[in-house]
Design an enzyme around this catalytic site. Sequence first.
Site, PDB file in Angstrom:
ATOM      1  N   MET A  30       0.848  -1.189   0.000  1.00 46.09           N
ATOM      2  CA  MET A  30       0.000   0.000   0.000  1.00 46.09           C
ATOM      3  C   MET A  30       0.891   1.248   0.000  1.00 46.09           C
ATOM      4  SD  MET A  30      -3.465  -0.901   1.989  1.00 46.09           S
ATOM      5  CE  MET A  30      -2.908  -0.610   3.639  1.00 46.09           C
ATOM      6  N   GLY A  31       2.137   1.086  -0.458  1.00 43.42           N
ATOM      7  CA  GLY A  31       3.050   2.227  -0.523  1.00 43.42           C
ATOM      8  C   GLY A  31       3.587   2.603   0.843  1.00 43.42           C
ATOM      9  N   LEU A  33       6.670   2.975   1.543  1.00 46.48           N
ATOM     10  CA  LEU A  33       7.595   1.841   1.645  1.00 46.48           C
ATOM     11  C   LEU A  33       8.739   2.110   2.621  1.00 46.48           C
ATOM     12  CD1 LEU A  33       7.785   0.873  -2.142  1.00 46.48           C
ATOM     13  CD2 LEU A  33       6.197   0.044  -0.386  1.00 46.48           C
ATOM     14  N   HIS A  37       9.666  -3.617   3.292  1.00 43.96           N
ATOM     15  CA  HIS A  37       9.148  -3.923   1.948  1.00 43.96           C
ATOM     16  C   HIS A  37      10.294  -4.302   1.012  1.00 43.96           C
ATOM     17  CE1 HIS A  37       5.844  -1.089   3.326  1.00 43.96           C
ATOM     18  NE2 HIS A  37       5.144  -2.121   2.899  1.00 43.96           N
ATOM     19  N   LYS A 150       5.307  -9.715   9.922  1.00 46.60           N
ATOM     20  CA  LYS A 150       4.718  -8.813  10.933  1.00 46.60           C
ATOM     21  C   LYS A 150       3.189  -8.925  10.916  1.00 46.60           C
ATOM     22  CE  LYS A 150       4.259  -4.229  10.853  1.00 46.60           C
ATOM     23  NZ  LYS A 150       2.881  -3.956  11.385  1.00 46.60           N
ATOM     24  N   MET A 185       9.197  -2.389  11.895  1.00 41.20           N
ATOM     25  CA  MET A 185       8.995  -1.398  10.822  1.00 41.20           C
ATOM     26  C   MET A 185       7.562  -1.471  10.325  1.00 41.20           C
ATOM     27  SD  MET A 185      12.424  -1.428   8.572  1.00 41.20           S
ATOM     28  CE  MET A 185      14.012  -1.215   9.382  1.00 41.20           C
ATOM     29  N   SER A 187       4.585   1.100   7.890  1.00 38.01           N
ATOM     30  CA  SER A 187       4.317   2.353   7.170  1.00 38.01           C
ATOM     31  C   SER A 187       3.696   3.375   8.108  1.00 38.01           C
ATOM     32  CB  SER A 187       3.359   2.101   6.010  1.00 38.01           C
ATOM     33  OG  SER A 187       3.901   1.142   5.157  1.00 38.01           O
ATOM     34  N   ARG A 188       3.006   2.878   9.144  1.00 37.48           N
ATOM     35  CA  ARG A 188       2.327   3.798  10.067  1.00 37.48           C
ATOM     36  C   ARG A 188       3.296   4.490  11.014  1.00 37.48           C
ATOM     37  NH1 ARG A 188      -3.377   2.267  10.699  1.00 37.48           N
ATOM     38  NH2 ARG A 188      -3.804   0.674   9.158  1.00 37.48           N
TER      39      ARG A 188
HETATM   40  O1  PAF Z   1      -0.038  -5.606   3.903  1.00 42.01           O
HETATM   41  C1  PAF Z   1      -0.468  -4.725   3.118  1.00 42.01           C
HETATM   42  O2  PAF Z   1       0.219  -3.745   2.808  1.00 42.01           O
HETATM   43  C2  PAF Z   1      -1.878  -4.872   2.532  1.00 42.01           C
HETATM   44  O3  PAF Z   1      -2.743  -5.451   3.452  1.00 42.01           O
HETATM   45  C3  PAF Z   1      -1.899  -5.632   1.191  1.00 42.01           C
HETATM   46  C4  PAF Z   1      -1.452  -7.069   1.349  1.00 42.01           C
HETATM   47  C5  PAF Z   1      -1.011  -4.914   0.179  1.00 42.01           C
HETATM   48  C6  PAF Z   1      -3.330  -5.652   0.644  1.00 42.01           C
HETATM   49  O4  PAF Z   1      -3.816  -4.371   0.431  1.00 42.01           O
END
Ligand code: PAF
Length: 291
Positions: A30-31, A33, A37, A150, A185, A187-188
């Site tokens: 979901m970006g 990053l 990731h 995670k 780690m 994204s939040r």
């Molecule tokens: O883990 C994530 O970032 C999301 O839940 C995913 C797997 C990309 C689905 O939107």
Amino acid sequence: MDQLQTIDDQRAWSRAAHMAGKRIGFVPTMGALHEGHISLIAKARAKSDVVVASVFVNPTQFDNPEDFAKYPITLEDDLAKLKAAGVDAVFLPTKEAMFPDGYCTFVELVGPLTDKMCGAARPGHFRGVATVVTKLFNIVQPDVAVFGEKDLQQVLIINRLAKDLDIPVEIIVGDTLREPDGLAMSSRNRRLSPASRQKALDLTKGLELARRAYKQGESTSLKLCEFVYNELLIHEGVEVDYCDVVSLRGFEEKDIADDTCFIAAAAFVDGVRLIDHVHLAGPAIPVAIDE
Ligand code: PAF
């Protein structure tokens, strides 16, 4: 790195890769990053010939509209990171392409994998995840897909849905990456102020204290969860969403923990929802704890 904006373009790209005899590795994101990731991309690369990543903030997996609105969007930075990581193609669908007007088909798992932890705390969340991941698998047609440990419940759900729906993809789990101080780690994390980040570290500490106590003979789940509550509830602005001891065998909640169990918790830290877990019989989380 190819940037594919439409479903047709991604399908054509994947078809060409398969026609050329290439195995496709896939990392959906979901970006926003981070290094976690990037480590999943390295894992995908090791198992395939070409790597596709997707960046799509999936509206159907947010149970709270405010959380969706605040989800960090850092596309330029994400594209630079994906390119540097050697990704071959990035799929960037729009919300309208993925969920057009009239959309009404969802993938929903029932039973132990979804009835607890984030499944209980965030109604509809896993339905949204399962639906978008099924759609992404249908579009990208990966041979291998990599998800982070995670989000343990998520990866078990995706593994199950791929089996149940006969989707020919191998699901691989990438290790949780942690900051030098032990914070998982996420994204939040970028939404945490320095003061909130200090409080967030106590989620990690509580879990590691529980793991240590288990190693020293404490097996009552309520007592193990107390370590997490005690670390977190001293802070203003922190709310524990859940803390559970769950066995990987059958994904059952256990009153008395054993070596098949992990302890998992979710907490709102100044409004930011964070999750983490540790396997009770597994290695320590490298977080500083005053003795
Ligand atoms: O883990 C994530 O970032 C999301 O839940 C995913 C797997 C990309 C689905 O939107």
